[in-house]
Enzyme design. Structure first.
Site, mmCIF file in Angstrom:
data_model
loop_
_atom_site.group_PDB
_atom_site.id
_atom_site.type_symbol
_atom_site.label_atom_id
_atom_site.label_comp_id
_atom_site.label_asym_id
_atom_site.label_seq_id
_atom_site.Cartn_x
_atom_site.Cartn_y
_atom_site.Cartn_z
ATOM 1 N N GLY A 41 0.813 -1.213 0.000
ATOM 2 C CA GLY A 41 0.000 0.000 0.000
ATOM 3 C C GLY A 41 0.842 1.256 0.000
ATOM 4 C CB VAL B 91 -2.283 -7.336 0.218
ATOM 5 C CG1 VAL B 91 -1.127 -6.418 -0.150
ATOM 6 C CG2 VAL B 91 -3.476 -6.561 0.755
ATOM 7 C CG ASN C 155 1.038 1.414 4.731
ATOM 8 O OD1 ASN C 155 0.812 2.125 5.707
ATOM 9 N ND2 ASN C 155 0.636 1.745 3.505
ATOM 10 C CE1 TYR D 55 -9.202 -0.179 8.568
ATOM 11 C CE2 TYR D 55 -9.470 0.785 10.750
ATOM 12 C CZ TYR D 55 -8.744 0.647 9.578
ATOM 13 O OH TYR D 55 -7.569 1.340 9.427
ATOM 14 C CB ILE E 267 -1.532 5.122 12.863
ATOM 15 C CG1 ILE E 267 -2.405 4.467 11.792
ATOM 16 C CG2 ILE E 267 -0.091 4.657 12.723
ATOM 17 C CD1 ILE E 267 -2.002 4.836 10.369
#
Length: 263
Positions: A16, A68, A94, A167, A197
């Site tokens: 990514g 991916v 990522n 998610y 993050i």
């Protein structure tokens, strides 16, 4: 003076990496004794643009397109990287979103949706990590040299977030998987860590950051009252990819402006 953040000539594969945080990670790694960076993205044109940036800055890079969520495609991308650059010593997972082409269902309460919607988030954020790790592990073990696996997760996995249940669950799964991988691969000199993050300036949220009142309200919850920048995340990834982190594995590091705290 020696560079304590040196990658020791390792080859890096960053998923990514065609924009946002992934782009900056690729640029950071390339600047610290990285022998080459494979810039992966679902969109080949974006990957190629970042690979050009890396080369313009004096690094070595190739663009590798792969979804991916497709194990065969990931294995092909890893094989091409090994052929064109050398064996992979750093994997940065990522890639992460609500799916390549998220439907309007993505933001509905999860109980109003079903597996078809859930699989988009689970595919990229969990299976994508499994696919990439499984594809690089044999080469890392065969290489008989220190390896680094770094996975970008989200504070949604640690804190929970309204509307991001699936998610967040997928990201939490990736973190749990990484801890298991760390225990399994430690004997081979391979470390595995996560970076969690929060609201970080990327193309996905750039438009929302133009609303000053909304930004003020959102970042009242943060100790450091500003959005994260891709460089904030890339700095931590560089540390975990470098020789400076050789005695760290199985950990999750929040890079989140103090949105959530870790003991």
């Amino acid at each position: 003076m020696d560079d304590i953040l040196s990658l020791g000539g390792r080859i890096a594969f960053v998923t990514g990496a065609g924009q946002g945080v992934g782009r900056q990670i690729a640029l950071h790694l390339a600047a610290h004794d990285c022998a080459g960076v494979a810039v992966n993205d679902f969109h080949l044109d974006r990957a190629e643009e970042v690979a050009v940036e890396v080369r313009a800055a004096g690094g070595k890079a190739i663009a590798v397109q792969a979804d991916v969520t497709d194990l065969a495609a990931v294995k092909d991308a890893v094989a091409r990287t090994t052929r064109d650059l050398g064996p992979i010593g750093v994997l940065v997972n990522n890639a992460g979103n609500m799916g390549t082409n998220p439907s309007e269902d993505a933001r509905k309460p999860f109980w109003e949706t079903g597996p078809e919607a859930w699989n988009h988030a689970i595919g990229v954020n969990f299976y994508g990590v499994l696919n990439c790790v499984s594809a690089v592990i044999p080469g890392m073990i065969e290489r008989k040299a220190p390896g680094r696996i770094i996975t970008i997760i989200s504070d949604a996995a640690r804190y929970g977030d309204v509307g991001l249940e699936v998610y967040g669950g997928a990201k939490a799964g990736a973190a749990g998987f990484s801890r298991g991988v760390a225990r399994t691969l430690g004997r081979y000199g391979i470390t595995a860590n996560c970076v969690a993050i929060s609201a970080t300036r990327t193309p996905a949220i750039e438009a929302s950051l133009q609303d000053a009142e909304r930004v003020k309200k959102v970042f009242e919850k943060y100790i450091i009252r500003r959005p994260g920048e891709p460089t904030d995340v890339a700095n931590m990834v560089l540390f975990l990819a470098s020789d400076a982190s050789s005695w760290i594995s199985g950990q999750t590091y929040p890079v989140n402006g103090g949105f959530t705290l870790a003991l």
